[in-house]
Write a protein that holds these residues in place. Structure first.
Motif, mmCIF file in Angstrom:
data_model
loop_
_atom_site.group_PDB
_atom_site.id
_atom_site.type_symbol
_atom_site.label_atom_id
_atom_site.label_comp_id
_atom_site.label_asym_id
_atom_site.label_seq_id
_atom_site.Cartn_x
_atom_site.Cartn_y
_atom_site.Cartn_z
ATOM 1 N N ALA A 34 12.109 -7.263 7.848
ATOM 2 C CA ALA A 34 11.784 -7.421 9.337
ATOM 3 C C ALA A 34 11.161 -8.415 9.754
ATOM 4 N N ASP A 35 11.287 -9.660 8.833
ATOM 5 C CA ASP A 35 11.004 -10.908 9.272
ATOM 6 C C ASP A 35 9.474 -10.935 9.641
ATOM 7 N N TRP A 36 8.608 -10.292 8.881
ATOM 8 C CA TRP A 36 7.197 -10.136 8.982
ATOM 9 C C TRP A 36 6.656 -10.843 7.801
ATOM 10 N N LYS A 37 5.278 -11.432 8.049
ATOM 11 C CA LYS A 37 4.792 -11.969 6.899
ATOM 12 C C LYS A 37 4.341 -11.141 5.840
ATOM 13 N N ASP A 38 4.504 -11.663 4.463
ATOM 14 C CA ASP A 38 4.283 -10.865 3.235
ATOM 15 C C ASP A 38 2.996 -10.238 3.328
ATOM 16 N N PRO A 39 2.711 -8.890 3.267
ATOM 17 C CA PRO A 39 1.536 -8.196 3.153
ATOM 18 C C PRO A 39 0.678 -8.719 2.283
ATOM 19 N N GLY A 40 1.043 -9.338 1.118
ATOM 20 C CA GLY A 40 0.376 -9.765 -0.052
ATOM 21 C C GLY A 40 -0.051 -8.467 -0.930
ATOM 22 N N ALA A 41 -0.377 -8.983 -2.224
ATOM 23 C CA ALA A 41 -0.833 -8.187 -3.282
ATOM 24 C C ALA A 41 -2.206 -7.480 -2.881
ATOM 25 N N ALA A 42 -3.181 -8.142 -2.241
ATOM 26 C CA ALA A 42 -4.439 -7.483 -1.804
ATOM 27 C C ALA A 42 -4.004 -6.195 -0.863
ATOM 28 N N PHE A 43 -3.183 -6.460 0.263
ATOM 29 C CA PHE A 43 -2.797 -5.361 0.895
ATOM 30 C C PHE A 43 -2.204 -4.434 0.225
ATOM 31 N N THR A 44 -1.468 -4.436 -0.751
ATOM 32 C CA THR A 44 -0.644 -3.656 -1.757
ATOM 33 C C THR A 44 -1.977 -2.817 -2.462
ATOM 34 N N ALA A 45 -2.659 -3.470 -3.090
ATOM 35 C CA ALA A 45 -3.710 -2.905 -3.994
ATOM 36 C C ALA A 45 -4.662 -2.142 -3.125
ATOM 37 N N ILE A 46 -5.070 -2.504 -2.239
ATOM 38 C CA ILE A 46 -5.743 -1.490 -1.286
ATOM 39 C C ILE A 46 -4.971 -0.305 -0.882
ATOM 40 N N THR A 47 -3.992 -0.408 -0.265
ATOM 41 C CA THR A 47 -3.263 0.782 0.161
ATOM 42 C C THR A 47 -3.080 1.514 -0.945
ATOM 43 N N GLN A 48 -3.015 1.272 -2.125
ATOM 44 C CA GLN A 48 -2.606 2.080 -3.220
ATOM 45 C C GLN A 48 -3.869 2.871 -3.740
ATOM 46 N N ILE A 49 -5.053 2.511 -3.008
ATOM 47 C CA ILE A 49 -6.368 3.392 -3.367
ATOM 48 C C ILE A 49 -5.829 4.931 -2.261
ATOM 49 N N GLY A 50 -5.172 4.740 -1.325
ATOM 50 C CA GLY A 50 -4.695 5.862 -0.691
ATOM 51 C C GLY A 50 -3.898 6.650 -1.423
ATOM 52 N N THR A 51 -2.964 6.017 -2.071
ATOM 53 C CA THR A 51 -2.033 7.002 -2.655
ATOM 54 C C THR A 51 -2.679 7.409 -4.004
ATOM 55 N N GLU A 52 -3.640 6.852 -4.581
ATOM 56 C CA GLU A 52 -4.399 7.280 -5.885
ATOM 57 C C GLU A 52 -5.371 8.395 -5.393
#
Length: 291
Positions: A34-52
């Protein structure tokens, strides 16, 4: 990060976290395509709280029994042979590898490991590994012309050695493209466990690792002030809702179906990424992480 980006990334996180296709790879790839900025490892880790959180609710009865039995076994030695108490200890044991490697390799996880060439390679390699593991499980379950079906192991057969092997497999998912569920389920199938048993332990094992990682990144983000809190929280909520639906579907799917559709998808996606990077249509390196 815009609200639209957070919506799409939250959907991607929820859809891919529990499937053996690598959620971190898909978040990285979605941003790249999508030519967006990389959301980064921090964003990934925080959103994983939702899935957990979805895992905690879906398996709430199992988790409640395990925590209760484990806590009582701390003072009552006679309960330490209880399957639920043992599972509590085995989740702790299996969480050690990713805890150690997650801290040790933090800089690599947030930097070099996010190279799309590594992601593509891991998608293909782990796709092949999952395919082989799936075929072995199918052969045991169906038997053959001159061979009776082989009884595969249940979670009650899980011991410390297998728990640690599961843990090492989970730690491999620190590299985008590997997939936490894909690596742990593959490891379980190779060790002779039933599909449902491998998936169930994979989900339980992920709880302490993902929550610890998310809270760790949450602390860093709070102190550093480099997270767009509104969109990130929105993405986490979306990931929770979608993730819960995916867990329910996936647990039913694996009871009767093969993992081969995921294998073909992983390999095809890996090849496409390599082709796009090789032709210069896609940069292998992450754009500056989104705030």
């Amino acid at each position: 990060m815009s609200w639209f980006e957070s919506l799409i990334l939250g959907l991607v996180q929820g859809l891919t976290e529990f499937l053996p296709v690598s959620s971190s790879a898909h978040l990285r790839l979605t941003a790249a395509f999508a030519d967006w900025k990389d959301p980064g490892a921090a964003f990934t880790a925080i959103t994983q709280i939702g899935t957990e959180a979805a895992v905690l609710i879906y398996f709430r009865k199992d988790i409640g029994r395990i925590i209760s039995a484990w806590a009582r076994s701390l003072t009552d030695k006679s309960l330490r042979s209880d399957p639920d108490a043992r599972m509590g200890w085995l989740v702790i044991v299996g969480s050690i590898p990713i805890g150690v490697l997650g801290v040790t390799l933090k800089d690599q996880i947030e930097g070099p490991f996010r190279d799309l060439r590594i992601t593509a390679t891991m998608l293909i390699v782990m796709g092949v590994v999952l395919g082989v593991a799936d075929r072995l499980a199918a052969r045991d379950e169906s038997g053959g012309k001159h061979r009776a079906p082989k009884q595969r192991k249940a979670l009650e057969d899980l011991g410390v050695r297998d728990g640690l092997i599961y843990g090492v497999c989970q730690a491999m998912a620190l590299v985008p493209g590997v997939s936490r569920s894909g690596a742990t389920i593959s490891g379980g199938l190779f060790m002779g466990y039933k599909r449902e048993a491998a998936a169930r332990y994979s989900f339980l094992l992920a709880i302490p690792a993902v929550l610890a990682s998310g809270l760790f990144e949450l602390k860093d983000a709070t102190e550093g002030g480099h997270i767009s809190w509104g969109p990130t929280i929105f993405a986490t909520i979306i990931a929770f809702v979608v993730g819960y639906a995916v867990i329910a579907w996936f647990m039913k799917f694996i009871s009767t179906k093969s993992f081969m559709p995921f294998v073909y998808y992983r390999i095809a996606l890996g090849i496409v990424i390599i082709a796009l990077v090789s032709t210069g249509a896609l940069s292998p390196h992450a754009a500056e992480s989104a705030g």
